[in-house]
Design a protein around this motif. Structure first.
Motif, PDB file in Angstrom:
ATOM      1  N   TRP A  53      23.714 -48.652 -21.455  1.00 17.12           N
ATOM      2  CA  TRP A  53      24.468 -47.342 -20.804  1.00 17.12           C
ATOM      3  C   TRP A  53      23.786 -46.886 -19.451  1.00 17.12           C
ATOM      4  O   TRP A  53      22.748 -46.746 -19.436  1.00 17.12           O
ATOM      5  CB  TRP A  53      24.913 -46.328 -21.525  1.00 17.12           C
ATOM      6  CG  TRP A  53      25.636 -46.586 -22.702  1.00 17.12           C
ATOM      7  CD1 TRP A  53      24.962 -46.892 -24.119  1.00 17.12           C
ATOM      8  CD2 TRP A  53      27.005 -46.393 -22.914  1.00 17.12           C
ATOM      9  NE1 TRP A  53      26.247 -47.148 -24.868  1.00 17.12           N
ATOM     10  CE2 TRP A  53      27.602 -46.673 -24.116  1.00 17.12           C
ATOM     11  CE3 TRP A  53      28.104 -46.112 -22.066  1.00 17.12           C
ATOM     12  CZ2 TRP A  53      28.902 -46.613 -24.506  1.00 17.12           C
ATOM     13  CZ3 TRP A  53      29.525 -46.037 -22.326  1.00 17.12           C
ATOM     14  CH2 TRP A  53      29.772 -46.603 -23.522  1.00 17.12           C
ATOM     15  N   GLU A  67      27.906 -44.095 -14.231  1.00 12.89           N
ATOM     16  CA  GLU A  67      28.736 -44.915 -13.161  1.00 12.89           C
ATOM     17  C   GLU A  67      28.395 -44.862 -11.636  1.00 12.89           C
ATOM     18  O   GLU A  67      28.656 -45.760 -11.069  1.00 12.89           O
ATOM     19  CB  GLU A  67      30.120 -44.479 -13.429  1.00 12.89           C
ATOM     20  CG  GLU A  67      31.269 -45.281 -12.731  1.00 12.89           C
ATOM     21  CD  GLU A  67      32.692 -44.854 -13.214  1.00 12.89           C
ATOM     22  OE1 GLU A  67      33.465 -45.612 -13.634  1.00 12.89           O
ATOM     23  OE2 GLU A  67      32.937 -43.393 -13.277  1.00 12.89           O
ATOM     24  N   ARG A  82      23.185 -50.253 -11.461  1.00 14.16           N
ATOM     25  CA  ARG A  82      24.155 -51.095 -11.816  1.00 14.16           C
ATOM     26  C   ARG A  82      24.000 -52.487 -11.160  1.00 14.16           C
ATOM     27  O   ARG A  82      24.210 -53.476 -11.893  1.00 14.16           O
ATOM     28  CB  ARG A  82      25.499 -50.435 -11.617  1.00 14.16           C
ATOM     29  CG  ARG A  82      25.933 -49.291 -12.387  1.00 14.16           C
ATOM     30  CD  ARG A  82      27.110 -48.936 -12.029  1.00 14.16           C
ATOM     31  NE  ARG A  82      28.225 -49.751 -12.262  1.00 14.16           N
ATOM     32  CZ  ARG A  82      29.362 -49.401 -11.810  1.00 14.16           C
ATOM     33  NH1 ARG A  82      29.839 -48.191 -11.258  1.00 14.16           N
ATOM     34  NH2 ARG A  82      30.462 -50.409 -12.010  1.00 14.16           N
ATOM     35  N   GLU A 135      23.511 -55.851 -13.151  1.00 11.78           N
ATOM     36  CA  GLU A 135      24.366 -57.106 -12.847  1.00 11.78           C
ATOM     37  C   GLU A 135      23.666 -58.375 -12.405  1.00 11.78           C
ATOM     38  O   GLU A 135      23.986 -59.401 -12.737  1.00 11.78           O
ATOM     39  CB  GLU A 135      25.610 -56.641 -11.733  1.00 11.78           C
ATOM     40  CG  GLU A 135      26.495 -55.832 -12.502  1.00 11.78           C
ATOM     41  CD  GLU A 135      27.296 -55.050 -11.265  1.00 11.78           C
ATOM     42  OE1 GLU A 135      26.982 -55.320 -10.203  1.00 11.78           O
ATOM     43  OE2 GLU A 135      28.226 -54.158 -11.670  1.00 11.78           O
ATOM     44  N   ARG A 189      29.855 -55.243 -17.268  1.00 10.27           N
ATOM     45  CA  ARG A 189      30.588 -54.197 -17.922  1.00 10.27           C
ATOM     46  C   ARG A 189      31.628 -54.772 -18.913  1.00 10.27           C
ATOM     47  O   ARG A 189      32.196 -55.850 -18.738  1.00 10.27           O
ATOM     48  CB  ARG A 189      31.313 -53.686 -16.511  1.00 10.27           C
ATOM     49  CG  ARG A 189      30.475 -52.769 -15.896  1.00 10.27           C
ATOM     50  CD  ARG A 189      31.281 -51.750 -14.764  1.00 10.27           C
ATOM     51  NE  ARG A 189      32.028 -51.129 -15.590  1.00 10.27           N
ATOM     52  CZ  ARG A 189      33.182 -50.217 -15.012  1.00 10.27           C
ATOM     53  NH1 ARG A 189      33.246 -50.064 -13.618  1.00 10.27           N
ATOM     54  NH2 ARG A 189      33.935 -49.290 -15.731  1.00 10.27           N
ATOM     55  N   ARG A 217      33.461 -46.669 -21.891  1.00 10.36           N
ATOM     56  CA  ARG A 217      33.094 -45.445 -21.115  1.00 10.36           C
ATOM     57  C   ARG A 217      32.665 -44.272 -21.945  1.00 10.36           C
ATOM     58  O   ARG A 217      33.437 -44.376 -23.043  1.00 10.36           O
ATOM     59  CB  ARG A 217      34.174 -44.965 -20.040  1.00 10.36           C
ATOM     60  CG  ARG A 217      34.422 -46.339 -19.056  1.00 10.36           C
ATOM     61  CD  ARG A 217      35.631 -45.805 -18.327  1.00 10.36           C
ATOM     62  NE  ARG A 217      35.606 -44.555 -17.497  1.00 10.36           N
ATOM     63  CZ  ARG A 217      35.218 -44.372 -16.250  1.00 10.36           C
ATOM     64  NH1 ARG A 217      34.582 -45.309 -15.685  1.00 10.36           N
ATOM     65  NH2 ARG A 217      35.144 -43.252 -15.836  1.00 10.36           N
ATOM     66  N   VAL A 252      28.897 -46.013 -17.903  1.00  8.70           N
ATOM     67  CA  VAL A 252      29.747 -47.194 -18.300  1.00  8.70           C
ATOM     68  C   VAL A 252      28.710 -48.142 -18.988  1.00  8.70           C
ATOM     69  O   VAL A 252      27.498 -47.914 -18.791  1.00  8.70           O
ATOM     70  CB  VAL A 252      30.165 -47.913 -17.013  1.00  8.70           C
ATOM     71  CG1 VAL A 252      31.378 -47.211 -16.461  1.00  8.70           C
ATOM     72  CG2 VAL A 252      29.093 -48.161 -16.068  1.00  8.70           C
ATOM     73  N   ARG A 253      29.246 -48.992 -19.963  1.00  8.30           N
ATOM     74  CA  ARG A 253      28.407 -49.827 -20.552  1.00  8.30           C
ATOM     75  C   ARG A 253      28.266 -51.433 -20.360  1.00  8.30           C
ATOM     76  O   ARG A 253      29.317 -51.970 -19.737  1.00  8.30           O
ATOM     77  CB  ARG A 253      28.755 -49.780 -22.069  1.00  8.30           C
ATOM     78  CG  ARG A 253      27.701 -50.700 -23.110  1.00  8.30           C
ATOM     79  CD  ARG A 253      28.317 -50.173 -24.361  1.00  8.30           C
ATOM     80  NE  ARG A 253      29.416 -50.755 -24.843  1.00  8.30           N
ATOM     81  CZ  ARG A 253      30.023 -50.824 -26.093  1.00  8.30           C
ATOM     82  NH1 ARG A 253      29.618 -49.961 -26.916  1.00  8.30           N
ATOM     83  NH2 ARG A 253      31.427 -51.234 -26.301  1.00  8.30           N
ATOM     84  N   TYR A 254      27.257 -51.570 -20.112  1.00  6.84           N
ATOM     85  CA  TYR A 254      27.022 -53.333 -19.752  1.00  6.84           C
ATOM     86  C   TYR A 254      26.394 -53.932 -21.053  1.00  6.84           C
ATOM     87  O   TYR A 254      26.026 -53.497 -21.725  1.00  6.84           O
ATOM     88  CB  TYR A 254      25.906 -53.203 -18.688  1.00  6.84           C
ATOM     89  CG  TYR A 254      26.444 -52.853 -17.330  1.00  6.84           C
ATOM     90  CD1 TYR A 254      26.822 -53.943 -16.185  1.00  6.84           C
ATOM     91  CD2 TYR A 254      26.552 -51.842 -16.902  1.00  6.84           C
ATOM     92  CE1 TYR A 254      27.330 -53.701 -15.194  1.00  6.84           C
ATOM     93  CE2 TYR A 254      27.115 -51.462 -15.675  1.00  6.84           C
ATOM     94  CZ  TYR A 254      27.491 -52.456 -14.764  1.00  6.84           C
ATOM     95  OH  TYR A 254      27.904 -52.355 -13.666  1.00  6.84           O
TER      96      TYR A 254
END
Length: 178
Positions: A136, A139, A145, A149, A155, A159, A172-174
């Motif tokens: 998590w 955002e 992030r 990535e 993602r 949320r 946001v969850r990845y």
């Protein structure tokens, strides 16, 4: 800290590491979340309170499946990570592992040390037979992030609100396969 890191070692964290982990966490939060988290909340962070929390986490980690690691270089702790079974109700904790925390001192950012900590947590979760890993992230934390990535996370659409001080910020969850 010197400009050049000559040797980095990642080792399992022990309860005696709680103060070091707490200091890294507070210093990292104050730098990474500046502009995302209200200044009053960042200023209210307490190394002492975080140390007490980390002592509990590290002491009871075996019972909860939580494991933590400390990254040291040139005789100084620069970062840490923790991971274990997912805490999310929509995932199976036997199959999905979660990266709970990963923090580095700001002076250690951009040197590949976060990737080394992430690799350590991923390898541990894979050894424990988790097939997927989640994380998590706030955002608005574009730096983190981008890091996830570039590390192969995407993602997954989930949320939630993260409790920060007196308020809540969107997370946001990845997710990525192990």
């Amino acid at each position: 800290m010197s400009e050049r890191i000559t040797r980095a070692v990642i080792r399992r964290a022990q309860p005696m590491d709680a103060a070091t982990i707490a200091r890294v966490e507070v210093d990292s939060w104050r730098a990474a979340y500046l502009g995302l988290v209200p200044a009053a909340d960042l200023n209210a962070l307490s190394v002492r309170a975080r140390e007490a929390s980390w002592q509990r986490i590290l002491f009871h980690g075996a019972a909860t499946g939580t494991r933590a690691w400390v990254l040291c270089a040139d005789d100084a702790a620069l970062g840490f990570a923790s991971a274990g079974p997912t805490r999310d109700d929509d995932d199976d904790p036997r199959a999905v592992g979660e990266l709970y925390t990963i923090y580095l001192l700001p002076a250690a950012w951009g040197r590949g040390l976060g990737a080394a900590l992430l690799d350590t947590a991923q390898a541990d979760l894979a050894r424990r037979r988790h097939r997927t890993m989640t994380i998590w992230v706030l955002e608005g934390n574009t730096r983190a992030r981008r890091f996830y990535e570039l590390s192969g996370f995407t993602r997954d659409g989930a949320r939630r609100g993260a409790r920060v001080g007196a308020g809540s910020l969107p997370e946001v969850r990845y997710r990525r396969a192990l």
